[in-house]
Design a protein around this motif. Structure first.
Motif, PDB file in Angstrom:
ATOM      1  N   ASN A 195       0.829  -1.215   0.000  1.00 17.22           N
ATOM      2  CA  ASN A 195       0.000   0.000   0.000  1.00 17.22           C
ATOM      3  C   ASN A 195       0.862   1.264   0.000  1.00 17.22           C
ATOM      4  N   LEU A 196       2.144   1.097   0.368  1.00 18.11           N
ATOM      5  CA  LEU A 196       3.039   2.251   0.407  1.00 18.11           C
ATOM      6  C   LEU A 196       3.395   2.762  -0.988  1.00 18.11           C
ATOM      7  N   TRP A 197       3.249   1.913  -2.000  1.00 17.92           N
ATOM      8  CA  TRP A 197       3.591   2.359  -3.357  1.00 17.92           C
ATOM      9  C   TRP A 197       2.561   1.960  -4.415  1.00 17.92           C
ATOM     10  N   ALA A 198       1.522   1.242  -4.017  1.00 21.27           N
ATOM     11  CA  ALA A 198       0.558   0.710  -4.990  1.00 21.27           C
ATOM     12  C   ALA A 198      -0.378   1.752  -5.597  1.00 21.27           C
ATOM     13  N   PHE A 199      -0.512   2.908  -4.982  1.00 24.78           N
ATOM     14  CA  PHE A 199      -1.468   3.917  -5.458  1.00 24.78           C
ATOM     15  C   PHE A 199      -0.719   5.164  -5.924  1.00 24.78           C
ATOM     16  N   ASP A 200      -0.320   5.135  -7.187  1.00 23.96           N
ATOM     17  CA  ASP A 200       0.420   6.226  -7.835  1.00 23.96           C
ATOM     18  C   ASP A 200       1.824   6.423  -7.273  1.00 23.96           C
ATOM     19  N   GLY A 201       2.390   5.389  -6.692  1.00 22.77           N
ATOM     20  CA  GLY A 201       3.773   5.445  -6.249  1.00 22.77           C
ATOM     21  C   GLY A 201       3.962   6.006  -4.848  1.00 22.77           C
ATOM     22  N   PHE A 202       5.232   6.009  -4.406  1.00 18.54           N
ATOM     23  CA  PHE A 202       5.560   6.463  -3.060  1.00 18.54           C
ATOM     24  C   PHE A 202       5.438   7.985  -2.945  1.00 18.54           C
ATOM     25  N   PHE A 203       5.693   8.691  -4.069  1.00 18.74           N
ATOM     26  CA  PHE A 203       5.519  10.145  -4.124  1.00 18.74           C
ATOM     27  C   PHE A 203       4.365  10.454  -5.077  1.00 18.74           C
ATOM     28  N   PRO A 204       3.134  10.154  -4.686  1.00 16.40           N
ATOM     29  CA  PRO A 204       1.990  10.252  -5.614  1.00 16.40           C
ATOM     30  C   PRO A 204       1.723  11.658  -6.146  1.00 16.40           C
ATOM     31  N   LYS A 205       2.099  12.682  -5.421  1.00 20.39           N
ATOM     32  CA  LYS A 205       1.833  14.052  -5.862  1.00 20.39           C
ATOM     33  C   LYS A 205       3.111  14.833  -6.141  1.00 20.39           C
ATOM     34  N   GLY A 206       4.201  14.088  -6.291  1.00 20.99           N
ATOM     35  CA  GLY A 206       5.467  14.718  -6.625  1.00 20.99           C
ATOM     36  C   GLY A 206       6.274  15.117  -5.400  1.00 20.99           C
ATOM     37  N   ILE A 207       7.589  15.247  -5.588  1.00 26.14           N
ATOM     38  CA  ILE A 207       8.478  15.597  -4.492  1.00 26.14           C
ATOM     39  C   ILE A 207       8.182  17.005  -3.972  1.00 26.14           C
ATOM     40  N   GLY A 208       7.817  17.912  -4.888  1.00 24.91           N
ATOM     41  CA  GLY A 208       7.526  19.292  -4.481  1.00 24.91           C
ATOM     42  C   GLY A 208       6.403  19.365  -3.472  1.00 24.91           C
ATOM     43  N   GLY A 258       7.591   4.902  12.568  1.00 24.65           N
ATOM     44  CA  GLY A 258       6.993   3.581  12.758  1.00 24.65           C
ATOM     45  C   GLY A 258       5.483   3.605  12.725  1.00 24.65           C
ATOM     46  N   ALA A 259       4.880   4.530  13.492  1.00 23.57           N
ATOM     47  CA  ALA A 259       3.417   4.599  13.553  1.00 23.57           C
ATOM     48  C   ALA A 259       2.812   4.920  12.198  1.00 23.57           C
ATOM     49  N   LEU A 260       3.382   5.908  11.492  1.00 20.62           N
ATOM     50  CA  LEU A 260       2.833   6.280  10.180  1.00 20.62           C
ATOM     51  C   LEU A 260       3.021   5.173   9.151  1.00 20.62           C
ATOM     52  N   THR A 261       4.157   4.477   9.210  1.00 19.45           N
ATOM     53  CA  THR A 261       4.391   3.367   8.273  1.00 19.45           C
ATOM     54  C   THR A 261       3.344   2.283   8.460  1.00 19.45           C
ATOM     55  N   VAL A 262       3.083   1.915   9.706  1.00 21.86           N
ATOM     56  CA  VAL A 262       2.085   0.873   9.986  1.00 21.86           C
ATOM     57  C   VAL A 262       0.692   1.330   9.541  1.00 21.86           C
ATOM     58  N   ILE A 263       0.338   2.565   9.875  1.00 21.25           N
ATOM     59  CA  ILE A 263      -0.985   3.085   9.513  1.00 21.25           C
ATOM     60  C   ILE A 263      -1.176   3.100   7.998  1.00 21.25           C
ATOM     61  N   LEU A 264      -0.142   3.519   7.260  1.00 22.27           N
ATOM     62  CA  LEU A 264      -0.264   3.617   5.800  1.00 22.27           C
ATOM     63  C   LEU A 264      -0.184   2.249   5.127  1.00 22.27           C
ATOM     64  N   CYS A 265       0.297   1.245   5.844  1.00 17.80           N
ATOM     65  CA  CYS A 265       0.237  -0.128   5.333  1.00 17.80           C
ATOM     66  C   CYS A 265      -1.158  -0.716   5.557  1.00 17.80           C
ATOM     67  N   VAL A 266      -1.763  -0.380   6.688  1.00 19.72           N
ATOM     68  CA  VAL A 266      -3.083  -0.915   7.036  1.00 19.72           C
ATOM     69  C   VAL A 266      -4.186  -0.237   6.225  1.00 19.72           C
ATOM     70  N   VAL A 267      -4.071   1.068   6.029  1.00 23.78           N
ATOM     71  CA  VAL A 267      -5.095   1.845   5.315  1.00 23.78           C
ATOM     72  C   VAL A 267      -4.467   2.516   4.099  1.00 23.78           C
TER      73      VAL A 267
END
Length: 475
Positions: A195-208, A258-267
């Motif tokens: 889920n960390l990269w499946a939806f338009d990549g890890f930087f979905p809205k660009g680095i900026g 850690g907390a954000l990584t887990v949350i973004l993997c779950v949701v």
């Protein structure tokens, strides 16, 4: 003018009681690194940056560690309650100490206003029949009373506030890892590391877009420097402060990254709304019905913790300013319990204005308050770093004693952190909503400049650079 000498076994050289033990200082340090910015602000930032927000919190966390190691070296060179204001005064000159002390006071006043109102809103979630101003007033009076009684009580309250926040985050991480590993709950079918990269990549809205979240991310770390203010009231600063600072990377890695990584993997990140706490969204997705209530309670404690810390630090900073003739002398007085009661009371009056403003200022104005607090925090952090660079030069030249807790790499990391903070300031200027903080800081600078001119005219000798009084620390 020299300060009177006092017993240093139970009372610091400034007259404060050394009433904060190691357990309390550690939790104050932990609590300072976990605020409302994580529990609520992360939702809006996830919507802007997607999973890349994890990197932004990690990057900002590295810079915060550089800042705290710089502060740590200064604290063990000369531990004082005035902390960074005193170091600014020593290494950059009296005006910078004056400016930093008053700016840090402003930061906590506006933060206290926002947090007090926020706390009332959180209670309103459970008890809508109670007027918000009543709740805010009750919290204000209770925390004020606790700060007046003793520094030990302040430390104990902060310990338990921090414990609640830590328990909530660890609980979220454990539950999230359980969902990812065993697939239980309603989120089990969709929870995955991908889920960390499946939806338009890890930087979905660009680095900026990701970089633009840095100002909000830095607000989440606001108050981490509070451990420096406790230096004059810690039982064993030469032991407790290094330990509190050195465990900061672990706390940031666990509680933020850690907390954000887990949350973004779950949701999936696309399911987060800007105005909803990511913790609430994650609990709801997992299927814990009381999730919203749990997070509401945790955020309430985070708000009260911030307000409690604000009362503590503003009272001490006013006394430091008064000691240097930059605030009314009456603020030098300590109560029978060794607390700067009048300074705390004055600060509480200003924080109480937030209760009144809740009726007349639109809700968006309190969003502006957070950006103003961030601007003041950036100034404080810059002063810590620049003071550290100048201190290192003096040590290398043999004019000052070396600290027992030197920052790794000497001044190099401080230079990196200075560049980063200046970059964040540029980002604040680009952001239309956050830009107001620069306008406010410009007006504040003008007001302080006028105040300094008045002080210099009234008492020219009082604005001259003075040698610090050293207090022996350790054996």
């Amino acid at each position: 003018m020299a300060s009177p000498q006092v017993d240093t076994e139970s009372v610091s050289g400034e007259g404060y009681e050394r009433g904060l033990n190691s357990r309390q200082v550690q939790m104050i340090a932990i609590g300072g690194a976990i605020g409302v910015g994580l529990f609520l602000g992360a939702g809006a930032n996830i919507a802007k940056a997607g999973p890349s927000l994890i990197v932004m919190y990690g990057l900002a966390g590295v810079i915060i560690f550089f800042i705290m190691r710089a502060l740590g070296e200064l604290l063990l060179y000369r531990p004082v309650s005035g902390s960074f204001a005193e170091y600014s005064r020593e290494f950059l000159g009296p005006f910078f100490g004056y400016f930093t002390g008053w700016t840090y006071w402003l930061m906590w006043i506006v933060t206290g206003m926002a947090e007090l109102t926020a706390a009332a809103i959180y209670v309103h979630y459970w008890f809508p029949q109670i007027p918000q101003w009543v709740t805010a007033l009750v919290f204000l009076i209770v925390l004020f009373g606790a700060n007046l009684i003793s520094v030990k009580l302040f430390g104990e309250i902060e310990f338990w506030f921090s414990m609640v926040k830590v328990t909530a985050i660890i609980g979220m991480i454990v539950i999230g890892l359980g969902v990812l590993t065993f697939g239980f709950s309603a989120a089990g079918d969709t929870a995955a590391v991908s889920n960390l990269w499946a939806f338009d990549g890890f930087f979905p809205k660009g680095i900026g877009s990701s970089l633009m979240t840095l100002q909000g991310v830095m607000f989440a770390y606001l108050a981490v420097e509070l451990v420096g203010v406790t230096a004059g009231e810690s039982e064993n600063p030469e032991k407790t402060l290094p330990k509190a600072i050195n465990t900061l990377p672990l706390r940031i890695a666990l509680f933020y990254v850690g907390a954000l990584t887990v949350i973004l993997c779950v949701v999936e990140w696309t399911e987060f709304a800007p105005d909803v706490s990511p913790f609430v969204a994650a609990f709801a997705k997992i299927g814990i019905p009381a999730g919203a209530g749990i997070v509401n309670f945790v955020v309430l404690t985070a708000a009260l913790s911030s307000c409690n810390s604000g009362m503590y630090s503003t009272g001490r900073m006013l006394r430091t300013l008064a000691d240097n003739g930059e605030a009314p002398r009456i603020y030098q007085r300590l109560s029978s319990t060794k607390t700067p009661a009048l300074g705390i009371a004055t600060s509480v009056v200003f924080m109480g204005i937030g209760v009144v403003l809740n009726y007349v200022v639109p809700e968006k104005a309190f969003g502006y308050v957070t950006s103003i607090a961030t601007g003041a925090a950036i100034w404080t952090w810059l002063m810590i770093l620049i003071s550290h660079v100048l201190y290192r030069r003096q040590v290398v030249a043999g004019r000052l004693p070396a600290s027992s807790f030197p920052a790794p790499g000497g001044s190099v990391c401080s230079y990196v952190a200075i560049a980063f903070l200046l970059f964040v300031t540029v980002l604040i200027g680009i952001d239309e909503d956050a830009r107001i903080s620069l306008y406010v800081m410009a007006g504040w600078s003008l007001a302080l400049g006028i105040g300094w001119a008045v002080l210099k005219n009234r008492n020219p000798g009082g604005t001259e650079r003075r040698r610090p009084e050293f207090q022996k620390i350790g054996g």
